[in-house]
Design a protein around this motif. Structure first.
Motif, mmCIF file in Angstrom:
data_model
loop_
_atom_site.group_PDB
_atom_site.id
_atom_site.type_symbol
_atom_site.label_atom_id
_atom_site.label_comp_id
_atom_site.label_asym_id
_atom_site.label_seq_id
_atom_site.Cartn_x
_atom_site.Cartn_y
_atom_site.Cartn_z
ATOM 1 N N MET A 124 0.816 -1.218 0.000
ATOM 2 C CA MET A 124 0.000 0.000 0.000
ATOM 3 C C MET A 124 0.846 1.263 0.000
ATOM 4 N N ALA A 125 2.019 1.188 0.615
ATOM 5 C CA ALA A 125 2.899 2.361 0.641
ATOM 6 C C ALA A 125 3.557 2.606 -0.707
ATOM 7 N N SER A 126 3.759 1.533 -1.478
ATOM 8 C CA SER A 126 4.515 1.646 -2.734
ATOM 9 C C SER A 126 3.636 1.705 -3.978
ATOM 10 N N ASN A 127 2.375 1.323 -3.857
ATOM 11 C CA ASN A 127 1.487 1.247 -5.024
ATOM 12 C C ASN A 127 0.182 1.986 -4.758
ATOM 13 N N ARG A 128 -0.318 2.634 -5.796
ATOM 14 C CA ARG A 128 -1.602 3.343 -5.667
ATOM 15 C C ARG A 128 -2.611 2.833 -6.694
ATOM 16 N N ASP A 129 -2.462 1.563 -7.106
ATOM 17 C CA ASP A 129 -3.332 0.972 -8.118
ATOM 18 C C ASP A 129 -4.500 0.221 -7.502
ATOM 19 N N TRP A 130 -4.894 0.597 -6.312
ATOM 20 C CA TRP A 130 -5.968 -0.072 -5.593
ATOM 21 C C TRP A 130 -6.951 0.960 -5.056
ATOM 22 N N ASP A 131 -8.147 0.501 -4.753
ATOM 23 C CA ASP A 131 -9.187 1.399 -4.231
ATOM 24 C C ASP A 131 -9.454 1.167 -2.747
ATOM 25 N N LEU A 132 -9.595 -0.100 -2.385
ATOM 26 C CA LEU A 132 -9.942 -0.470 -1.020
ATOM 27 C C LEU A 132 -8.984 -1.553 -0.536
ATOM 28 N N ALA A 133 -8.862 -1.683 0.784
ATOM 29 C CA ALA A 133 -8.015 -2.737 1.330
ATOM 30 C C ALA A 133 -8.547 -3.168 2.686
ATOM 31 N N THR A 134 -8.663 -4.470 2.879
ATOM 32 C CA THR A 134 -8.945 -4.959 4.217
ATOM 33 C C THR A 134 -7.627 -4.876 4.989
ATOM 34 N N TYR A 135 -7.673 -4.267 6.154
ATOM 35 C CA TYR A 135 -6.446 -4.051 6.920
ATOM 36 C C TYR A 135 -6.780 -4.118 8.401
ATOM 37 N N SER A 136 -5.833 -4.592 9.187
ATOM 38 C CA SER A 136 -6.040 -4.697 10.624
ATOM 39 C C SER A 136 -5.001 -3.861 11.331
ATOM 40 N N ASN A 137 -5.450 -3.054 12.280
ATOM 41 C CA ASN A 137 -4.573 -2.073 12.896
ATOM 42 C C ASN A 137 -4.803 -2.015 14.402
ATOM 43 N N LEU A 138 -3.709 -1.932 15.158
ATOM 44 C CA LEU A 138 -3.830 -1.638 16.588
ATOM 45 C C LEU A 138 -4.124 -0.154 16.732
ATOM 46 N N THR A 139 -5.192 0.189 17.421
ATOM 47 C CA THR A 139 -5.583 1.596 17.507
ATOM 48 C C THR A 139 -5.215 2.260 18.825
ATOM 49 N N ALA A 140 -5.065 1.462 19.880
ATOM 50 C CA ALA A 140 -4.703 2.069 21.166
ATOM 51 C C ALA A 140 -3.836 1.116 21.975
ATOM 52 N N PRO A 141 -2.698 0.674 21.420
ATOM 53 C CA PRO A 141 -1.881 -0.308 22.126
ATOM 54 C C PRO A 141 -1.275 0.239 23.409
ATOM 55 N N ARG A 142 -1.279 1.570 23.558
ATOM 56 C CA ARG A 142 -0.715 2.176 24.777
ATOM 57 C C ARG A 142 -1.790 2.843 25.619
ATOM 58 N N GLY A 143 -3.057 2.497 25.334
ATOM 59 C CA GLY A 143 -4.143 3.087 26.092
ATOM 60 C C GLY A 143 -4.383 4.542 25.750
ATOM 61 N N ASP A 144 -3.872 4.990 24.605
ATOM 62 C CA ASP A 144 -3.987 6.388 24.203
ATOM 63 C C ASP A 144 -4.274 6.432 22.708
ATOM 64 N N ALA A 145 -4.990 7.467 22.260
ATOM 65 C CA ALA A 145 -5.391 7.562 20.857
ATOM 66 C C ALA A 145 -4.302 8.117 19.952
ATOM 67 N N GLY A 146 -3.279 8.731 20.534
ATOM 68 C CA GLY A 146 -2.284 9.447 19.748
ATOM 69 C C GLY A 146 -1.580 8.600 18.714
ATOM 70 N N TYR A 147 -1.206 7.370 19.079
ATOM 71 C CA TYR A 147 -0.474 6.497 18.149
ATOM 72 C C TYR A 147 -1.251 6.297 16.852
ATOM 73 N N TYR A 148 -2.503 5.838 16.972
ATOM 74 C CA TYR A 148 -3.288 5.518 15.783
ATOM 75 C C TYR A 148 -3.592 6.765 14.958
ATOM 76 N N LEU A 149 -3.982 7.845 15.602
ATOM 77 C CA LEU A 149 -4.352 9.057 14.861
ATOM 78 C C LEU A 149 -3.158 9.620 14.106
ATOM 79 N N ASN A 150 -1.995 9.629 14.734
ATOM 80 C CA ASN A 150 -0.796 10.125 14.062
ATOM 81 C C ASN A 150 -0.391 9.222 12.906
ATOM 82 N N ALA A 151 -0.382 7.915 13.159
ATOM 83 C CA ALA A 151 0.094 6.976 12.146
ATOM 84 C C ALA A 151 -0.841 6.880 10.949
ATOM 85 N N THR A 152 -2.152 7.009 11.198
ATOM 86 C CA THR A 152 -3.133 6.695 10.160
ATOM 87 C C THR A 152 -3.701 7.911 9.441
ATOM 88 N N TYR A 153 -3.729 9.086 10.117
ATOM 89 C CA TYR A 153 -4.418 10.235 9.508
ATOM 90 C C TYR A 153 -3.559 11.487 9.383
#
Length: 509
Positions: A394-423
């Motif tokens: 996904m980082a190297s190619n933009r020839d796709w529209d959608l992707a099933t993906y699994s992500n840890l959103t609060a592994p440290r009990g805080d929202a900062g990790y996921y929001l920074n990494a993903t948005y």
């Protein structure tokens, strides 16, 4: 879905035959080495801890980080660091433990940690963006770090397995990293397995185990059969359909633990059709979350309304939106699409999606198939493309529209990790290509906010923005499932962070 149930039937037959001809007893003979075989669902071809996206060196007990997660309280606790201070959020002093050696016998001091951190920063742009480090100074057992801006959550970012501390003077970091953990790497077969042995001088007490095999198999069915036949002792994420069979075996214990993970449908907002929020809303409306939870995860999950578990203090309370094919069609009509000759189209062009998925998480391809089937009902063709390493593709190619993906959103009990990494535009997991000034401003403010109450408010604002603009769709929060031979294995712990697996506490009877 017929093929899916046929597959279950074959599994039942195979397991029955296998159990009939295999002695599952794994009792240890007197004087025999204490050994555990752990089977994981993601493979890796590199053990460089600063770039390995599977985090295998840390999970296998080779490396450690300066701080770690207290799984019970979801707070950051000391690990290789003994203590830290940084009242202004920008100038940090970290005191290191004085009794730590690398697995080659060398002392771990501030200079060794400094050059390890500097290598991590050099090797990974994602780590550069996450840590925001300006300068590192070493003084005996003290590490002084300045960040480019006030960053109150800096220390929590040091939990990241890609910031593991290693002896960077060693020649072959890719194939034989030297860390500080309880297990020393004996051999590595890329894509297949690691052979580990106890590090006798481990600072936190040597393991009772003599050795560990940490192997990989991305086929959930094969992982299940390996445990059932006694080839392995612990299996991470066995096939969900096989759990009932495993639970019937008195030797096997199955643990299902809620974690801070979300299965999401990542949307490539650089694609023409998905730039329209109504198309994204239509995609979201097509996802039958409860059906997926019940039929694919067999109840070992919770339907998602957003990226964060509802029980977390920074998870917003969302209004319930109508879902289904009729709602999806209405959104598409608002975007200018009409159904003609069985095809959803606009200006003579049919609406089609390329959907990425990967087999290391067995439920994701099934989710992709369900979405493909539902989209077809309203005239949308979805082409499913199997990939091996989603982050790389996904980082190297933009020839796709959608992707099933699994992500840890609060592994440290805080929202900062996921929001920074993903948005955030600089985020390592911003595969959707989101670059929303209003959202970025909220995240930037979050990064400089100390008060947990204020951070929770900002995290809610960010999550609300993501929800309103449908930047990705959230399908479910899966449980982490682990099965192991409880007649042999002692002190296995299924963690919520999914970071700590092979520890010095792990033992056999």
């Amino acid at each position: 879905m017929k093929n899916h149930f046929f597959k279950i039937g074959i599994l039942l037959i195979c397991v029955s035959l296998l159990s009939a001809c295999t002695n599952s007893s794994t009792s240890r003979e007197e004087g025999e080495d204490k050994h555990i075989h752990f089977l994981y669902n993601f493979s890796t071809n590199s053990l460089d801890p600063h770039v390995d996206s599977s985090y295998v060196p840390l999970r296998a007990g080779i490396t450690e980080t300066l701080v770690r997660i207290d799984e019970e309280n979801l707070t950051v606790e000391p690990w290789l660091a003994e203590s830290w201070e940084g009242e202004d959020g920008q100038h940090w002093t970290i005191k290191l433990r004085e009794d730590v050696t690398f697995q080659n016998g060398k002392q771990m001091d501030a200079e060794a940690v400094k050059i390890s951190l500097e290598r991590a920063l050099k090797e990974s742009v994602a780590i550069q963006n996450a840590l925001k480090i300006d300068k590192i100074e070493a003084d005996g057992n003290l590490l002084r770090i300045s960040t480019t801006e006030p960053f109150p959550e800096f220390v929590s970012e040091l939990v990241n397995p890609n910031v593991s501390i290693i002896d960077v003077t060693e020649e072959d970091i890719v194939n034989k990293p030297i860390g500080t953990g309880p297990f020393l790497l004996k051999s590595f077969t890329p894509g297949s397995k690691l052979e580990l042995e106890r590090y006798a001088d481990y600072w936190d007490g040597a393991s009772n185990l003599d050795s560990v095999t940490f192997s990989f198999n991305e086929d959930a069915n094969a992982r299940t059969l390996a445990l059932k036949s006694g080839q392995v002792d612990i299996v991470y994420r066995p096939e969900v359909e096989s759990l009932e069979i495993l639970q019937e075996n008195d030797d096997i214990k199955v643990e299902s633990t809620a974690t801070f993970r979300v299965h999401q449908l990542t949307m490539n907002m650089e694609r023409k059709s998905l730039r329209d929020v109504n198309v994204r809303r239509a995609v979201d409306a097509l996802i039958d979350r409860q059906q997926i939870v019940e039929r694919i995860l067999l109840g070992h999950a919770e339907a998602a309304t957003g990226p964060f578990l509802p029980s977390l203090p920074f998870a917003p309370s969302y209004e319930e939106h109508p879902m289904g094919e009729d709602i999806a069609v209405k959104y598409l009509e608002e975007a200018g699409y009409t159904l003609q000759d069985g095809k959803m189209q606009k200006d003579g062009e049919p609406l089609e999606f390329t959907l990425l998925t990967y087999s290391a998480r067995a439920d994701l391809p099934l989710i992709a198939q369900v979405f493909q089937s539902d989209a077809k009902q309203i005239g949308i063709d979805v082409k499913i493309m199997q990939i091996d390493t989603p982050e790389e593709y996904m980082a190297s190619n933009r020839d796709w529209d959608l992707a099933t993906y699994s992500n840890l959103t609060a592994p440290r009990g805080d929202a900062g990790y996921y929001l920074n990494a993903t948005y955030h535009p600089t985020g390592a997991l911003n595969f959707s290509g989101a670059s929303e000034p209003e959202l970025t401003a909220i995240i930037d403010k979050l990064n400089q906010t100390v008060s947990q109450e204020e951070r929770a408010v900002l995290a809610e604002q960010a999550a609300d923005y993501v929800n309103e603009h449908v930047i990705n769709s959230f399908v479910l929060h899966p449980s982490t499932i682990v099965a192991y031979n409880e007649k042999k294995v002692i002190n296995w712990l299924t963690t919520r962070s999914e970071y700590y697996m092979i520890t010095n506490q792990l033992d056999v009877k």
